[in-house]
Design a protein around this motif. Sequence first.
Motif, PDB file in Angstrom:
ATOM      1  N   PRO A 179       0.817  -1.226   0.000  1.00 22.86           N
ATOM      2  CA  PRO A 179       0.000   0.000   0.000  1.00 22.86           C
ATOM      3  C   PRO A 179       0.849   1.274   0.000  1.00 22.86           C
ATOM      4  N   LEU A 180       1.977   1.234   0.679  1.00 20.50           N
ATOM      5  CA  LEU A 180       2.856   2.405   0.702  1.00 20.50           C
ATOM      6  C   LEU A 180       3.432   2.669  -0.688  1.00 20.50           C
ATOM      7  N   THR A 181       3.743   1.609  -1.408  1.00 17.09           N
ATOM      8  CA  THR A 181       4.238   1.760  -2.782  1.00 17.09           C
ATOM      9  C   THR A 181       3.164   2.387  -3.661  1.00 17.09           C
ATOM     10  N   ALA A 182       1.951   1.875  -3.572  1.00 17.24           N
ATOM     11  CA  ALA A 182       0.849   2.422  -4.374  1.00 17.24           C
ATOM     12  C   ALA A 182       0.594   3.884  -4.018  1.00 17.24           C
ATOM     13  N   TRP A 183       0.622   4.193  -2.731  1.00 21.30           N
ATOM     14  CA  TRP A 183       0.409   5.576  -2.296  1.00 21.30           C
ATOM     15  C   TRP A 183       1.509   6.488  -2.838  1.00 21.30           C
ATOM     16  N   ALA A 184       2.748   6.018  -2.759  1.00 21.42           N
ATOM     17  CA  ALA A 184       3.873   6.839  -3.212  1.00 21.42           C
ATOM     18  C   ALA A 184       3.769   7.135  -4.705  1.00 21.42           C
ATOM     19  N   ILE A 185       3.347   6.160  -5.470  1.00 25.87           N
ATOM     20  CA  ILE A 185       3.180   6.377  -6.912  1.00 25.87           C
ATOM     21  C   ILE A 185       2.011   7.329  -7.165  1.00 25.87           C
ATOM     22  N   LEU A 224       6.475  18.192  -5.829  1.00 26.31           N
ATOM     23  CA  LEU A 224       7.909  17.887  -5.899  1.00 26.31           C
ATOM     24  C   LEU A 224       8.471  17.433  -4.553  1.00 26.31           C
ATOM     25  N   LYS A 225       7.957  17.974  -3.466  1.00 25.86           N
ATOM     26  CA  LYS A 225       8.441  17.528  -2.151  1.00 25.86           C
ATOM     27  C   LYS A 225       8.078  16.067  -1.919  1.00 25.86           C
ATOM     28  N   ASP A 226       7.096  15.580  -2.665  1.00 24.17           N
ATOM     29  CA  ASP A 226       6.723  14.169  -2.536  1.00 24.17           C
ATOM     30  C   ASP A 226       7.829  13.234  -3.021  1.00 24.17           C
ATOM     31  N   ILE A 227       8.753  13.741  -3.812  1.00 23.60           N
ATOM     32  CA  ILE A 227       9.892  12.919  -4.238  1.00 23.60           C
ATOM     33  C   ILE A 227      10.722  12.527  -3.015  1.00 23.60           C
ATOM     34  N   ILE A 228      10.851  13.444  -2.075  1.00 23.62           N
ATOM     35  CA  ILE A 228      11.579  13.139  -0.841  1.00 23.62           C
ATOM     36  C   ILE A 228      10.814  12.088  -0.039  1.00 23.62           C
ATOM     37  N   LEU A 229       9.498  12.236   0.022  1.00 22.73           N
ATOM     38  CA  LEU A 229       8.690  11.231   0.718  1.00 22.73           C
ATOM     39  C   LEU A 229       8.825   9.870   0.041  1.00 22.73           C
ATOM     40  N   LEU A 230       8.860   9.872  -1.282  1.00 25.05           N
ATOM     41  CA  LEU A 230       9.027   8.620  -2.023  1.00 25.05           C
ATOM     42  C   LEU A 230      10.366   7.968  -1.683  1.00 25.05           C
ATOM     43  N   ALA A 231      11.421   8.757  -1.644  1.00 25.24           N
ATOM     44  CA  ALA A 231      12.742   8.218  -1.299  1.00 25.24           C
ATOM     45  C   ALA A 231      12.740   7.651   0.123  1.00 25.24           C
ATOM     46  N   ALA A 232      12.108   8.354   1.042  1.00 26.98           N
ATOM     47  CA  ALA A 232      12.017   7.855   2.420  1.00 26.98           C
ATOM     48  C   ALA A 232      11.199   6.568   2.469  1.00 26.98           C
ATOM     49  N   CYS A 233      10.149   6.496   1.667  1.00 33.49           N
ATOM     50  CA  CYS A 233       9.348   5.263   1.594  1.00 33.49           C
ATOM     51  C   CYS A 233      10.196   4.099   1.098  1.00 33.49           C
TER      52      CYS A 233
END
Length: 190
Positions: free
Chosen positions: A132-138, A167-176
């Motif tokens: 679910p975290l992967t789907a959310w991040a995408i 764009l800040k979500d890219i950082i969240l994606l990396a943390a995920c």
Amino acid sequence: MHESVKRATTCICEVPSHVFSGVGGQGGIPMGELRSATKPGPSPQRVRVDGWLDRYSFPLLRITLGLVIFGFGFLKYFSGISPAQDLVLHANRILTFGLVPDQVALPALATVECLLGLSLITGRGLRLLVYPLTAWAIAILSPLLLFPAELFSGPDHAPTLAGQYVLKDIILLAACFVVMARVRTNTRGL
């Protein structure tokens, strides 16, 4: 080894000559080992800092990521408060072909984000969280593909406030990715 070289080595380095007899394969300590044996180790402060980072950096990342995701999700429960509400609803209409009404999509996303955030904060259910975290991040990055003109309509195609938000979500994606990799390989320190 010539006797004068042995004496000079002993005098200059204050190391007995038998230590160097290993050069050439005749016993003693090889030169590489001698060099590493004399190299100073890290300072006690460095050891403490490294130990602290090793012990707390991942839990700190996991918990703060959870707080951010939970906070953004919680805002979505209240109409008009989330700065991403219009963007989320617009993306929902495109991604679901208009089949999921806005009144359902926003609370559903809020609930998903709050559950993801709580799991990260508490450290419970992390193995179930990976997909679910992967789907959310995408999904949170989908506006980059769906609305590039809206997100980068500033002067010289600079990002708008909504663009910066995405764009800040890219950082969240990396943390995920860091969390997911750690969860999949190791449960220690989660």
